[in-house]
Design a protein around this motif. Sequence first.
Motif, mmCIF file in Angstrom:
data_model
loop_
_atom_site.group_PDB
_atom_site.id
_atom_site.type_symbol
_atom_site.label_atom_id
_atom_site.label_comp_id
_atom_site.label_asym_id
_atom_site.label_seq_id
_atom_site.Cartn_x
_atom_site.Cartn_y
_atom_site.Cartn_z
ATOM 1 N N GLY A 178 0.828 -1.202 0.000
ATOM 2 C CA GLY A 178 0.000 0.000 0.000
ATOM 3 C C GLY A 178 0.858 1.245 0.000
ATOM 4 N N PRO A 179 0.225 2.402 -0.171
ATOM 5 C CA PRO A 179 0.979 3.653 -0.181
ATOM 6 C C PRO A 179 1.543 3.956 1.206
ATOM 7 C CG PRO A 179 -1.376 4.081 -0.251
ATOM 8 C CD PRO A 179 -1.206 2.599 -0.348
ATOM 9 N N SER A 180 2.817 4.264 1.253
ATOM 10 C CA SER A 180 3.441 4.622 2.528
ATOM 11 C C SER A 180 4.616 5.532 2.239
ATOM 12 C CB SER A 180 3.915 3.370 3.274
ATOM 13 O OG SER A 180 5.035 2.810 2.628
ATOM 14 N N LEU A 181 5.019 6.274 3.251
ATOM 15 C CA LEU A 181 6.173 7.150 3.097
ATOM 16 C C LEU A 181 7.425 6.345 2.772
ATOM 17 C CD1 LEU A 181 5.780 9.775 5.930
ATOM 18 C CD2 LEU A 181 5.775 10.198 3.482
ATOM 19 N N GLY A 188 -3.929 -0.446 2.961
ATOM 20 C CA GLY A 188 -2.681 -1.147 3.239
ATOM 21 C C GLY A 188 -2.397 -1.305 4.716
ATOM 22 N N THR A 189 -1.501 -2.246 5.008
ATOM 23 C CA THR A 189 -1.162 -2.597 6.387
ATOM 24 C C THR A 189 -0.534 -1.433 7.136
ATOM 25 O OG1 THR A 189 -0.758 -4.856 5.644
ATOM 26 C CG2 THR A 189 0.102 -4.266 7.800
ATOM 27 N N ASP A 201 -0.901 13.374 4.168
ATOM 28 C CA ASP A 201 -1.680 14.311 4.970
ATOM 29 C C ASP A 201 -2.791 13.650 5.757
ATOM 30 O OD1 ASP A 201 -0.188 16.573 4.347
ATOM 31 O OD2 ASP A 201 -1.299 16.909 2.487
ATOM 32 N N ASP A 202 -3.185 12.413 5.378
ATOM 33 C CA ASP A 202 -4.287 11.758 6.092
ATOM 34 C C ASP A 202 -4.155 10.240 5.963
ATOM 35 O OD1 ASP A 202 -6.595 10.952 7.310
ATOM 36 O OD2 ASP A 202 -7.938 11.761 5.772
ATOM 37 N N TYR A 203 -3.642 9.606 6.995
ATOM 38 C CA TYR A 203 -3.506 8.150 6.969
ATOM 39 C C TYR A 203 -4.853 7.437 6.933
ATOM 40 C CZ TYR A 203 1.517 7.503 7.587
ATOM 41 O OH TYR A 203 2.868 7.464 7.395
#
Length: 195
Positions: A3-6, A27-28, A20-22
């Motif tokens: 999933g999208p993550s930093l 995603g996990t 800006d908004d988790y």
Amino acid sequence: LDGPSLLFHVQATGRPARIDDYGSLPGTIAAVAHEAGFRSAIGAPIIVDGRTWVAIIAISTEPEPIPERSEARLAQFTDLTATAVSNATARTGLTALADEQAALRRVATLVARGAPAKEIFSAVAEEVGELLGPDHAVMARFDAPDVVTIMAEWTSSGDPPRLESRRPLAAGGIAKLVQDTGRPARVDDYASATR
């Protein structure tokens, strides 16, 4: 990194990123971040010698996102950190090179003085042990396809030699690998070596 993550973005692009908004992400990692109360985050890579080495991430639990352009400021900090790490690595490399050169000079001095072979071999084993920091260093001669003769031995504890002077090579052992390939080798687990 599903999933999208930093971390995924920073690793893939080598550039700073922000979320800006988790709560709105799949995603996990996003689920764990949301459950921990993280609302927004910024991240930037520390790139050392052209490779993304680590990432620095700043996280906020406040309802408002982290202020705009904060990731650019974080990137400035990580650039300074990368420079410091690179300089420290270079200094460590130079120190290691100087230590190696000093060891070679000590052995070359023995050779130039006409020291007996046994003394030179012992010095080589000791210098290797001191440089690399193992518990045990051995200089061996290949006498036959499957036999080795120990010429010199060094131990970090200073204990007397423990190996027989002439011994069969162990399949999967380091000496056998070097003999078979004629190249440097390593063994990380002797459980697979046989005598």
